[in-house]
Structure formats: structure tokens, C-alpha cells
Design a protein around this motif. Structure first.
Motif, PDB file in Angstrom:
ATOM      1  N   ALA A   7       2.239   3.869   2.992  1.00  0.00           N
ATOM      2  CA  ALA A   7       2.404   4.490   1.675  1.00  0.00           C
ATOM      3  C   ALA A   7       3.883   4.741   1.391  1.00  0.00           C
ATOM      4  N   CYS A   8       4.606   5.182   2.408  1.00  0.00           N
ATOM      5  CA  CYS A   8       6.046   5.414   2.293  1.00  0.00           C
ATOM      6  C   CYS A   8       6.780   4.117   1.982  1.00  0.00           C
ATOM      7  N   LEU A   9       6.485   3.077   2.738  1.00  0.00           N
ATOM      8  CA  LEU A   9       7.146   1.788   2.551  1.00  0.00           C
ATOM      9  C   LEU A   9       6.832   1.179   1.184  1.00  0.00           C
ATOM     10  N   LEU A  10       5.583   1.273   0.768  1.00  0.00           N
ATOM     11  CA  LEU A  10       5.206   0.738  -0.542  1.00  0.00           C
ATOM     12  C   LEU A  10       5.950   1.444  -1.668  1.00  0.00           C
ATOM     13  N   ASN A  11       6.121   2.757  -1.557  1.00  0.00           N
ATOM     14  CA  ASN A  11       6.848   3.482  -2.599  1.00  0.00           C
ATOM     15  C   ASN A  11       8.339   3.180  -2.585  1.00  0.00           C
ATOM     16  N   ILE A  13       9.584   0.060  -1.728  1.00  0.00           N
ATOM     17  CA  ILE A  13       9.716  -1.309  -2.243  1.00  0.00           C
ATOM     18  C   ILE A  13       9.272  -1.404  -3.697  1.00  0.00           C
ATOM     19  N   PHE A  14       8.109  -0.820  -3.990  1.00  0.00           N
ATOM     20  CA  PHE A  14       7.561  -0.839  -5.351  1.00  0.00           C
ATOM     21  C   PHE A  14       7.228   0.595  -5.738  1.00  0.00           C
ATOM     22  N   PRO A  15       8.142   1.305  -6.400  1.00  0.00           N
ATOM     23  CA  PRO A  15       7.899   2.713  -6.729  1.00  0.00           C
ATOM     24  C   PRO A  15       6.571   2.922  -7.458  1.00  0.00           C
ATOM     25  N   GLY A  16       5.756   3.813  -6.906  1.00  0.00           N
ATOM     26  CA  GLY A  16       4.462   4.130  -7.490  1.00  0.00           C
ATOM     27  C   GLY A  16       3.288   3.466  -6.800  1.00  0.00           C
ATOM     28  N   VAL A  17       3.518   2.357  -6.123  1.00  0.00           N
ATOM     29  CA  VAL A  17       2.427   1.609  -5.493  1.00  0.00           C
ATOM     30  C   VAL A  17       1.882   2.343  -4.265  1.00  0.00           C
ATOM     31  N   GLY A  18       2.704   3.150  -3.622  1.00  0.00           N
ATOM     32  CA  GLY A  18       2.228   3.947  -2.496  1.00  0.00           C
ATOM     33  C   GLY A  18       1.131   4.914  -2.906  1.00  0.00           C
ATOM     34  N   TYR A  19       1.258   5.469  -4.115  1.00  0.00           N
ATOM     35  CA  TYR A  19       0.222   6.373  -4.631  1.00  0.00           C
ATOM     36  C   TYR A  19      -1.068   5.618  -4.913  1.00  0.00           C
ATOM     37  N   ILE A  20      -0.942   4.417  -5.402  1.00  0.00           N
ATOM     38  CA  ILE A  20      -2.127   3.595  -5.674  1.00  0.00           C
ATOM     39  C   ILE A  20      -2.831   3.280  -4.359  1.00  0.00           C
ATOM     40  N   TYR A  21      -2.066   2.957  -3.326  1.00  0.00           N
ATOM     41  CA  TYR A  21      -2.627   2.672  -2.002  1.00  0.00           C
ATOM     42  C   TYR A  21      -3.390   3.875  -1.454  1.00  0.00           C
ATOM     43  N   VAL A  22      -2.789   5.056  -1.557  1.00  0.00           N
ATOM     44  CA  VAL A  22      -3.426   6.259  -1.033  1.00  0.00           C
ATOM     45  C   VAL A  22      -4.687   6.590  -1.834  1.00  0.00           C
ATOM     46  N   GLY A  23      -4.646   6.358  -3.146  1.00  0.00           N
ATOM     47  CA  GLY A  23      -5.816   6.583  -3.983  1.00  0.00           C
ATOM     48  C   GLY A  23      -5.971   8.002  -4.485  1.00  0.00           C
ATOM     49  N   ASN A  24      -4.974   8.835  -4.260  1.00  0.00           N
ATOM     50  CA  ASN A  24      -5.066  10.234  -4.668  1.00  0.00           C
ATOM     51  C   ASN A  24      -4.560  10.438  -6.099  1.00  0.00           C
ATOM     52  N   PHE A  63      18.030   8.519  -4.260  1.00  0.00           N
ATOM     53  CA  PHE A  63      17.386   9.827  -4.096  1.00  0.00           C
ATOM     54  C   PHE A  63      15.948   9.807  -4.604  1.00  0.00           C
ATOM     55  N   GLN A  64      15.727   9.107  -5.695  1.00  0.00           N
ATOM     56  CA  GLN A  64      14.381   9.001  -6.240  1.00  0.00           C
ATOM     57  C   GLN A  64      13.457   8.282  -5.254  1.00  0.00           C
ATOM     58  N   LEU A  65      13.925   7.193  -4.669  1.00  0.00           N
ATOM     59  CA  LEU A  65      13.103   6.448  -3.710  1.00  0.00           C
ATOM     60  C   LEU A  65      12.799   7.263  -2.462  1.00  0.00           C
ATOM     61  N   ILE A  66      13.768   8.026  -2.002  1.00  0.00           N
ATOM     62  CA  ILE A  66      13.544   8.878  -0.831  1.00  0.00           C
ATOM     63  C   ILE A  66      12.480   9.934  -1.143  1.00  0.00           C
ATOM     64  N   ALA A  67      12.584  10.547  -2.311  1.00  0.00           N
ATOM     65  CA  ALA A  67      11.614  11.567  -2.705  1.00  0.00           C
ATOM     66  C   ALA A  67      10.214  10.963  -2.848  1.00  0.00           C
ATOM     67  N   LEU A  68      10.126   9.799  -3.456  1.00  0.00           N
ATOM     68  CA  LEU A  68       8.827   9.133  -3.617  1.00  0.00           C
ATOM     69  C   LEU A  68       8.233   8.742  -2.269  1.00  0.00           C
ATOM     70  N   ALA A  69       9.059   8.239  -1.378  1.00  0.00           N
ATOM     71  CA  ALA A  69       8.574   7.833  -0.057  1.00  0.00           C
ATOM     72  C   ALA A  69       8.045   9.035   0.712  1.00  0.00           C
ATOM     73  N   TYR A  70       8.789  10.129   0.698  1.00  0.00           N
ATOM     74  CA  TYR A  70       8.359  11.343   1.393  1.00  0.00           C
ATOM     75  C   TYR A  70       7.058  11.875   0.799  1.00  0.00           C
ATOM     76  N   ASP A  71       6.976  11.899  -0.528  1.00  0.00           N
ATOM     77  CA  ASP A  71       5.784  12.425  -1.183  1.00  0.00           C
ATOM     78  C   ASP A  71       4.556  11.566  -0.891  1.00  0.00           C
ATOM     79  N   ALA A  72       4.707  10.269  -0.901  1.00  0.00           N
ATOM     80  CA  ALA A  72       3.579   9.381  -0.600  1.00  0.00           C
ATOM     81  C   ALA A  72       3.143   9.543   0.855  1.00  0.00           C
ATOM     82  N   TYR A  73       4.098   9.716   1.746  1.00  0.00           N
ATOM     83  CA  TYR A  73       3.783   9.939   3.163  1.00  0.00           C
ATOM     84  C   TYR A  73       2.942  11.209   3.324  1.00  0.00           C
ATOM     85  N   LYS A  74       3.402  12.308   2.714  1.00  0.00           N
ATOM     86  CA  LYS A  74       2.678  13.571   2.802  1.00  0.00           C
ATOM     87  C   LYS A  74       1.319  13.472   2.116  1.00  0.00           C
TER      88      LYS A  74
END
Length: 88
Positions: A7-11, A13-24, A63-74
Motif C-alpha cells: 500500500a505504501c509503495l503503490l501510493n 508510485i501512483f498517488p491514491g492507488v494504495g488506498y484503492i488496494y487497501v479498500g478502506n 512531502f506529499q508522497l511521504i505523507a500518503l505512503a505513511y497513511d496508506a501503510y497505517k
């Protein structure tokens, strides 16, 4: 079980896709991905941009990508925790 690192990696590479993967937060992920595509494609057409402005765009994007990656991981960890809790 969702893989938080994926989820972290997807966010990243493709911002937002990590959330789609998680499904939340799927709708948020779709809207974020579309808005990122719009911003990226419109920034390609900028001809008269200063070096200072380009630096600001790059730093804020990192900074945006780091925040998105961390949020998707959590988010993935939380989904996994809830799934484990429901199976018990």
C-alpha cells in the motif's frame, strides 16, 4: 490480509492507488489519483516556470508522497487488525 508495504509503495508510485488496494477509502483514492493526473499533466505544459518555483513544487510533492505512503501503510495495518479481531 493486505500488505502495508505494498500500500505504501503503490501510493508512492501512483498517488491514491494504495488506498484503492487497501479498500478502506476507495473513493478518496480514485479522486486523489485523478487529481494527481490532472496536476501532473497540466504541469507538463508550463513553459515559463522559475527554478525557485520548480524547487517548491518538487519539495512539496516529495512531502506529499511521504505523507500518503505513511497513511496508506497505517491504513493497511488498521484493516488487517480489524480483520484479525473479527476472526477471533
Amino acid at each position: 490480509m493486505k500488505k502495508p508495504w505494498l500500500a505504501c509503495l503503490l501510493n508512492i508510485i501512483f498517488p491514491g492507488v494504495g488506498y484503492i488496494y487497501v479498500g478502506n477509502r476507495v473513493m478518496f483514492g480514485i479522486l486523489f489519483f485523478i487529481s494527481s493526473l490532472i496536476v501532473f499533466s497540466s504541469s507538463l505544459s508550463l513553459e515559463d516556470i522559475s527554478i525557485k518555483m520548480l524547487g517548491i513544487i518538487i519539495v512539496s510533492g516529495v512531502f506529499q508522497l511521504i505523507a500518503l505512503a505513511y497513511d496508506a501503510y497505517k491504513d493497511a495495518e488498521e484493516v488487517n487488525f480489524r480483520a484479525k479481531k473479527e476472526t477471533l
